[in-house]
Design a protein around this motif. Structure first.
Motif, PDB file in Angstrom:
ATOM      1  N   ARG A 101       0.835  -1.215   0.000  1.00  0.00           N
ATOM      2  CA  ARG A 101       0.000   0.000   0.000  1.00  0.00           C
ATOM      3  C   ARG A 101       0.864   1.257   0.000  1.00  0.00           C
ATOM      4  O   ARG A 101       0.644   2.172  -0.793  1.00  0.00           O
ATOM      5  N   TYR A 102       1.858   1.305   0.891  1.00  0.00           N
ATOM      6  CA  TYR A 102       2.749   2.471   0.920  1.00  0.00           C
ATOM      7  C   TYR A 102       3.470   2.642  -0.414  1.00  0.00           C
ATOM      8  O   TYR A 102       3.674   3.762  -0.886  1.00  0.00           O
ATOM      9  N   TRP A 103       3.887   1.516  -0.996  1.00  0.00           N
ATOM     10  CA  TRP A 103       4.617   1.546  -2.268  1.00  0.00           C
ATOM     11  C   TRP A 103       3.779   2.232  -3.343  1.00  0.00           C
ATOM     12  O   TRP A 103       4.259   3.091  -4.078  1.00  0.00           O
ATOM     13  N   ARG A 104       2.496   1.858  -3.432  1.00  0.00           N
ATOM     14  CA  ARG A 104       1.606   2.445  -4.428  1.00  0.00           C
ATOM     15  C   ARG A 104       1.299   3.909  -4.102  1.00  0.00           C
ATOM     16  O   ARG A 104       1.314   4.771  -4.994  1.00  0.00           O
ATOM     17  N   GLU A 105       1.021   4.192  -2.833  1.00  0.00           N
ATOM     18  CA  GLU A 105       0.613   5.541  -2.445  1.00  0.00           C
ATOM     19  C   GLU A 105       1.748   6.543  -2.613  1.00  0.00           C
ATOM     20  O   GLU A 105       1.523   7.676  -3.052  1.00  0.00           O
ATOM     21  N   ALA A 106       2.954   6.153  -2.253  1.00  0.00           N
ATOM     22  CA  ALA A 106       4.091   7.059  -2.415  1.00  0.00           C
ATOM     23  C   ALA A 106       4.310   7.381  -3.889  1.00  0.00           C
ATOM     24  O   ALA A 106       4.562   8.539  -4.262  1.00  0.00           O
ATOM     25  N   ALA A 107       4.206   6.374  -4.751  1.00  0.00           N
ATOM     26  CA  ALA A 107       4.372   6.597  -6.183  1.00  0.00           C
ATOM     27  C   ALA A 107       3.290   7.528  -6.717  1.00  0.00           C
ATOM     28  O   ALA A 107       3.566   8.422  -7.534  1.00  0.00           O
ATOM     29  N   ALA A 108       2.052   7.347  -6.260  1.00  0.00           N
ATOM     30  CA  ALA A 108       0.952   8.200  -6.717  1.00  0.00           C
ATOM     31  C   ALA A 108       1.167   9.649  -6.317  1.00  0.00           C
ATOM     32  O   ALA A 108       0.751  10.570  -7.029  1.00  0.00           O
ATOM     33  N   ALA A 109       1.832   9.864  -5.171  1.00  0.00           N
ATOM     34  CA  ALA A 109       2.110  11.224  -4.698  1.00  0.00           C
ATOM     35  C   ALA A 109       3.422  11.769  -5.263  1.00  0.00           C
ATOM     36  O   ALA A 109       3.819  12.886  -4.922  1.00  0.00           O
ATOM     37  N   ARG A 110       4.092  10.990  -6.110  1.00  0.00           N
ATOM     38  CA  ARG A 110       5.359  11.376  -6.746  1.00  0.00           C
ATOM     39  C   ARG A 110       6.461  11.610  -5.711  1.00  0.00           C
ATOM     40  O   ARG A 110       7.259  12.529  -5.823  1.00  0.00           O
ATOM     41  N   VAL A 111       6.474  10.747  -4.709  1.00  0.00           N
ATOM     42  CA  VAL A 111       7.568  10.743  -3.731  1.00  0.00           C
ATOM     43  C   VAL A 111       8.504   9.591  -4.105  1.00  0.00           C
ATOM     44  O   VAL A 111       8.090   8.426  -4.078  1.00  0.00           O
ATOM     45  N   PRO A 112       9.749   9.862  -4.489  1.00  0.00           N
ATOM     46  CA  PRO A 112      10.680   8.777  -4.800  1.00  0.00           C
ATOM     47  C   PRO A 112      10.782   7.803  -3.625  1.00  0.00           C
ATOM     48  O   PRO A 112      10.975   8.215  -2.488  1.00  0.00           O
ATOM     49  N   ARG A 113      10.633   6.503  -3.914  1.00  0.00           N
ATOM     50  CA  ARG A 113      10.633   5.544  -2.812  1.00  0.00           C
ATOM     51  C   ARG A 113      11.425   4.305  -3.169  1.00  0.00           C
ATOM     52  O   ARG A 113      11.554   3.913  -4.323  1.00  0.00           O
TER      53      ARG A 113
END
Length: 264
Positions: A101-113
């Protein structure tokens, strides 16, 4: 009198601006703070930094696991967070239930992860590498993987092997994971583990934990890419404490680092 009033008001404004530049959680006294780009970060247990303030660095990020709960990634990004390392796996059979979930959400917010693996000393490096690969997607634009090397307090795995075994098995993990993602993993470690296992001769970038002093004091002579400077940070969009980290270079250095270290 009118002229004097203007002078007083001007001095009050200067004082207010000066106070506003005190970093959240930065303290005063002997703290060394020279400016930098300070995001909207704080600390629930601020530390008095004497040999280099983390907020002198321009690029900051978080590392997280399931314990951070629900995250408002838009607010996190808006607060100045430039990267996130997310716990994915540990040992050879455990995965963090919030990772996907974090992996998808961070990408959607354009936060490099990127994803990190918490190493256990009761499994081989190869076994743990395969478990990590099974759980972490190989996605273009992701940060390099991270191998978290520190002594565990697990009752199921109390082993503390010697430095030769630690480095041999860690290198097996680094080699296998590095080949799969096209980027050699970063090593995260702590002061005691680094010293006891003489990790300075390993071929990797380092992410160093140092919550009581600057890394140049606690890891003398060691180059590093990331510095975890507190475990009690506060960030808009995250409830409760969170780990905060600084990148070693400037914003321009960060852009150059991303251009060479992202998964392709």
């Amino acid at each position: 009198m009118r002229h004097l009033t203007k002078i007083v008001l001007g001095l009050m404004l200067v004082f207010a601006v000066a106070c506003s530049r005190t970093p959240p959680g930065g303290g005063r006294g002997n703290a060394v703070y020279v400016g930098g780009t300070v995001p909207q970060l704080g600390d629930s247990r601020p530390h008095e930094w004497r040999n280099g303030h983390p907020y002198n660095h321009h690029v900051h990020g978080i590392d997280i696991s399931r314990w951070q709960g629900e995250i408002d990634w838009g607010r996190v990004r808006g607060a100045g967070i430039s990267f996130a390392f997310i716990k994915a796996t540990e040992g050879g059979d455990h995965s963090d239930p919030s990772f996907q979930r974090y992996w998808r959400e961070a990408a959607a917010a354009r936060v490099p992860r990127g994803a990190y693996h918490y190493y256990y000393f009761c499994r081989t490096g190869a076994e743990q590498a395969r478990w990590f690969i099974r759980n972490v997607p190989r996605e273009r634009g992701s940060l390099p993987p991270v191998l978290d090397l520190e002594w565990t307090d697990s009752k199921t795995c109390p082993r503390r092997p010697g430095p030769a075994e630690v480095k041999r098995e860690a290198n097996a993990f680094l080699d296998i994971v590095g080949r799969h993602y096209g980027q050699r993993p970063i090593i995260y470690t702590t002061v005691d583990f680094y010293r006891e296992n003489r990790l300075g001769d390993m071929r990797a970038e380092f992410w160093l934990r140092s919550v009581a002093d600057h890394p140049r004091m606690t890891y003398p002579g060691q180059r590093w890419a990331f510095w975890q400077y507190t475990g009690t940070g506060t960030v808009p969009g995250i409830q409760g404490d969170v780990d905060l980290n600084a990148f070693a270079g400037s914003s321009s250095d960060w852009a150059r680092w991303l251009s060479t270290r992202l998964t392709r």
